[in-house]
Scaffold this motif. Structure first.
Motif, PDB file in Angstrom:
ATOM      1  N   HIS A 340      -4.633  42.708 -32.931  1.00  0.00           N
ATOM      2  CA  HIS A 340      -3.881  44.212 -33.702  1.00  0.00           C
ATOM      3  C   HIS A 340      -2.735  43.664 -34.506  1.00  0.00           C
ATOM      4  CE1 HIS A 340      -1.992  42.456 -29.892  1.00  0.00           C
ATOM      5  NE2 HIS A 340      -0.948  43.183 -30.362  1.00  0.00           N
ATOM      6  N   LYS A 341      -2.247  42.817 -34.584  1.00  0.00           N
ATOM      7  CA  LYS A 341      -1.082  42.315 -35.640  1.00  0.00           C
ATOM      8  C   LYS A 341      -1.544  41.672 -36.747  1.00  0.00           C
ATOM      9  CE  LYS A 341       2.652  42.153 -31.997  1.00  0.00           C
ATOM     10  NZ  LYS A 341       3.079  43.621 -32.591  1.00  0.00           N
ATOM     11  N   LYS A 342      -2.797  41.497 -36.972  1.00  0.00           N
ATOM     12  CA  LYS A 342      -3.447  40.868 -37.941  1.00  0.00           C
ATOM     13  C   LYS A 342      -4.316  41.484 -39.000  1.00  0.00           C
ATOM     14  CE  LYS A 342      -2.364  36.603 -35.439  1.00  0.00           C
ATOM     15  NZ  LYS A 342      -3.178  35.130 -34.891  1.00  0.00           N
ATOM     16  N   ILE A 345      -4.020  41.276 -42.619  1.00  0.00           N
ATOM     17  CA  ILE A 345      -4.879  40.212 -43.374  1.00  0.00           C
ATOM     18  C   ILE A 345      -6.047  40.302 -43.352  1.00  0.00           C
ATOM     19  CG2 ILE A 345      -2.546  38.670 -43.036  1.00  0.00           C
ATOM     20  CD1 ILE A 345      -4.072  37.180 -40.866  1.00  0.00           C
ATOM     21  N   LEU A 346      -6.381  40.787 -42.314  1.00  0.00           N
ATOM     22  CA  LEU A 346      -8.194  40.713 -42.217  1.00  0.00           C
ATOM     23  C   LEU A 346      -8.603  41.590 -43.546  1.00  0.00           C
ATOM     24  CD1 LEU A 346      -8.758  40.952 -38.502  1.00  0.00           C
ATOM     25  CD2 LEU A 346      -8.704  39.115 -39.984  1.00  0.00           C
ATOM     26  N   LYS A 347      -7.651  42.414 -43.765  1.00  0.00           N
ATOM     27  CA  LYS A 347      -8.324  43.376 -44.841  1.00  0.00           C
ATOM     28  C   LYS A 347      -8.495  43.043 -46.267  1.00  0.00           C
ATOM     29  CE  LYS A 347      -6.515  47.759 -43.043  1.00  0.00           C
ATOM     30  NZ  LYS A 347      -5.488  48.913 -43.217  1.00  0.00           N
ATOM     31  N   GLN A 348      -8.133  41.435 -46.318  1.00  0.00           N
ATOM     32  CA  GLN A 348      -8.533  40.703 -47.502  1.00  0.00           C
ATOM     33  C   GLN A 348      -9.997  40.440 -47.485  1.00  0.00           C
ATOM     34  OE1 GLN A 348      -6.361  37.080 -47.698  1.00  0.00           O
ATOM     35  NE2 GLN A 348      -4.557  38.045 -46.709  1.00  0.00           N
ATOM     36  N   ILE A 349     -10.786  40.337 -46.308  1.00  0.00           N
ATOM     37  CA  ILE A 349     -12.012  40.151 -46.385  1.00  0.00           C
ATOM     38  C   ILE A 349     -12.927  41.092 -46.994  1.00  0.00           C
ATOM     39  CG2 ILE A 349     -13.920  39.421 -44.985  1.00  0.00           C
ATOM     40  CD1 ILE A 349     -11.856  38.634 -42.790  1.00  0.00           C
ATOM     41  N   PRO A 350     -13.578  41.241 -48.144  1.00  0.00           N
ATOM     42  CA  PRO A 350     -14.041  42.445 -49.031  1.00  0.00           C
ATOM     43  C   PRO A 350     -15.343  43.011 -48.278  1.00  0.00           C
ATOM     44  CG  PRO A 350     -14.703  40.273 -50.043  1.00  0.00           C
ATOM     45  CD  PRO A 350     -13.524  40.098 -48.992  1.00  0.00           C
TER      46      PRO A 350
END
Length: 443
Positions: A340-342, A345-350
Motif C-alpha cells: 500500500h505504501k509502494k 513506485i509501482l506505477k512506473q511499470i507501464p
C-alpha cells in the motif's frame, strides 16, 4: 516404448468423462467473460478463486491415486483436483474442456543451491535436510568473485518424449477430451524435476513465470546479510541482482527463440492472483505459430522487501525487475508483501495491471492511490481455517469488511496460502459458498 496399462487407462477415462461433463457447462464461458471484464478494468462483481489448498487434508476423493505410471499419476492428480474444486469450492472457477500435455523441457538451472542450517546445527543443501524448528540459510555467495557461481541456464526440449507422451494421452482420452501440447504458460503445478546423466534437469512446462529473484538471493546470501547489505554493501547487492536478472532473461530469450511459450490469457494463474482472461492479450499482430513474451502476462514479487522503504524497494528491486516485466504485454506485481505504501513506485511499470494486496496491506490507503487504475488482488487471511473453532460468520465479516473498503475498484478475491483446514474440508466448502454469495452483493 512406454505403454499405459489397461487399468491406468480405465481410471483416467472415467475421471475425464466426469471432468468433460463439468467443463461443458455454459457457466464456464460466462465466468470467463466476467474475468475478462475484470482484467480489462470493466465493471464486474469481485471475482473469487481459491488456490494453494491443503490437498493432503481433503480425503481419498482427491488423494487416492490409482494409476501407476508417472505420466498417468500426474494427469490423475490434476484431474482429481480440478473435479474436487469444482464440486465443493468453485468460486468463479473456469474449467477447460481439454487435457494438457506439457512439453518436456530440460534446464540446467542457475547451478547455485542454498545451504540450510537446521535447529540441530546440521548444515546441508536445502533440498537434502529435514527442517524441524528454527533454521537459517548460510551464505553461499559472499563476495564479488562468488557472483560468477550464478550460471546462465541452458534450455532445450525433448521433442521425442513430448510426442510420445502426447500420443499416449491421445489414446487414453480419445472421444472424451482433446489433448493439447502446451508450452510454458504459468506455474500452477510444481515442476517435475529429475537429474539426467548429463546434469540437466527436466521440468514440465507448467514451470514458467514465477519471477521472484529476491526469493533466490536471500537463500544464497542469507536473509540478514542481504538486508544489511542494502546499506553496507549496496554495489555488491546490485551486482548480484543484476547477474541473476541476466540469467533469468537468458532463460526467457531461449523460451522465446525455441518457441516454447503458450498463451496465458485463460484459466491460468497469473502471479499470486487469479485468472489471466483478457481481451488485450495476445497482441494485435499475434502469430499463433510463434508466441512472444509480449503476448503474455508476466509477474514479479519481492516478498523479503515487506519492511523495506519505498525508496529502497525502487532502487534494489524494482529497477532490476522492470527489465523482466517490460518484456510482457500485461503484468502482475506482488505476493505476501504489503504494497500500500509502494503504489507510486509501482506505477512506473507501464504494463502493470494487477497489484497484490496481502492480508497485511492497508486497503484504505491503497484504494486512495489506486482508484480504478489497476485490479486489486485481495488476499484474505487464511488463518480463519486454522483456528480450533470454525467460525464462518467471522469469515463473512472479514470478507465484507475488505469489500466495503474496496467498493468501486476492480477487485479479485484470492483465498490462498491455506496450510491447513484442521482436516475439516467442509470449512473450505462453506467459505467458498459464502464468498460467492457475498461477492454477488458487491456487483
Amino acid at each position: 516404448m512406454t505403454t499405459i496399462s489397461k487399468k491406468d487407462k480405465e481410471v483416467l477415462r472415467k475421471l475425464a468423462t466426469e471432468l468433460a461433463e463439468y467443463a461443458s457447462l455454459p457457466i464456464h464461458q460466462q465466468k470467463a467473460d466476467m474475468w475478462k471484464h475484470l482484467n480489462d478494468l470493466e465493471k464486474v462483481k469481485p471475482m473469487i478463486w481459491m488456490n494453494e489448498i491443503p490437498w493432503h487434508e481433503l480425503g481419498p476423493e482427491v488423494n487416492s491415486i490409482e494409476t501407476t505410471s508417472e505420466l498417468c499419476r500426474r494427469q490423475e492428480k490434476r484431474i482429481r483436483q480440478l473435479i474436487y474444486q469444482w464440486k465443493y469450492m468453485p468460486g468463479d472457477m473456469v474449467l477447460e474442456p481439454k487435457i494438457v500435455c506439457p512439453l518436456v523441457i530440460h534446464d540446467t538451472g542457475f547451478d547455485v543451491l542454498p545451504q540450510l542450517k537446521n535447529a540441530e546445527g546440521y548444515t546441508g543443501m536445502a533440498d537434502t535436510i529435514m527442517v524441524d524448528g528454527a533454521s537459517h540459510f548460510d551464505p553461499v555467495i559472499e563476495n564479488e568473485e562468488d557472483i560468477e557461481k550464478i550460471k546462465m541456464p541452458m534450455v532445450e526440449v525433448n521433442w521425442e518424449e513430448t510426442e510420445q507422451n502426447y500420443q499416449l494421452l491421445q489414446d487414453v482420452f480419445s472421444g472424451i477430451l482433446p489433448v493439447e501440447k502446451r508450452g510454458i504458460y504459468d506455474f500452477e503445478l510444481l515442476p517435475l524435476e529429475k537429474k539426467g546423466a548429463n546434469g540437466w534437469k527436466t521440468y514440465s512446462s507448467w514451470f514458467g513465470f514465477w519471477f521472484a529473484p529476491w526469493d533466490d538471493l536471500v537463500q544464497w546470501l542469507g536473509v540478514e546479510q542481504t538486508l544489511f547489505g542494502l546499506t553496507t554493501r549496496p554495489d555488491f547487492i546490485h551486482k548480484v541482482m543484476g547477474r541473476l536478472v541476466d540469467a533469468w532473461l537468458h532463460r526467457l530469450d531461449q523460451y522465446e527463440k525455441l518457441n516454447l511459450l503458450a498463451l496465458n490469457n485463460g484459466p491460468n494463474r497469473i502471479g499470486s492472483g487469479g485468472y489471466g482472461f483478457s481481451n488485450q492479450l495476445p497482441q494485435a499482430d499475434f502469430n499463433q505459430n510463434h508466441i512472444r513474451t509480449i503476448d503474455l502476462w508476466g509477474s514479479c514479487a519481492a516478498q523479503i522487501f515487506a519492511a523495506v522503504s519505498p525508496q529502497m524497494h525502487e532502487e534494489f528491486a524494482l529497477q532490476h525487475e522492470k527489465r523482466w516485466l517490460e518484456r510482457f504485454g500485461l503484468t502482475y506485481y506482488g505476493c505476501c508483501e504489503p504494497l500500500h505504501k509502494k503504489i507510486s513506485i509501482l506505477k512506473q511499470i507501464p504494463n502493470l495491471r494487477k497489484i497484490s494486496m496481502s492480508p497485511w496491506a492497508d486497503l484504505n490507503e491503497a484504494v486512495q492511490k489506486v482508484g480504478n487504475q489497476y485490479v486489486l488482488s485481495l488476499k484474505p487471511s487464511p488463518a480463519i481455517f486454522a483456528v480450533e473453532a470454525w467460525d464462518l460468520d467471522e469469515g463473512r465479516r472479514q470478507l465484507i469488511s475488505i469489500l466495503k473498503k474496496t467498493k468501486g475498484c476492480s477487485v479479485e478475491v484470492i483465498m490462498k496460502d491455506i496450510s491447513t483446514c484442521r482436516n475439516q474440508p467442509q470449512r473450505l466448502w462453506e467459505w467458498a459458498k459464502m464468498a460467492r454469495e457475498v461477492t454477488e452483493e458487491f456487483t
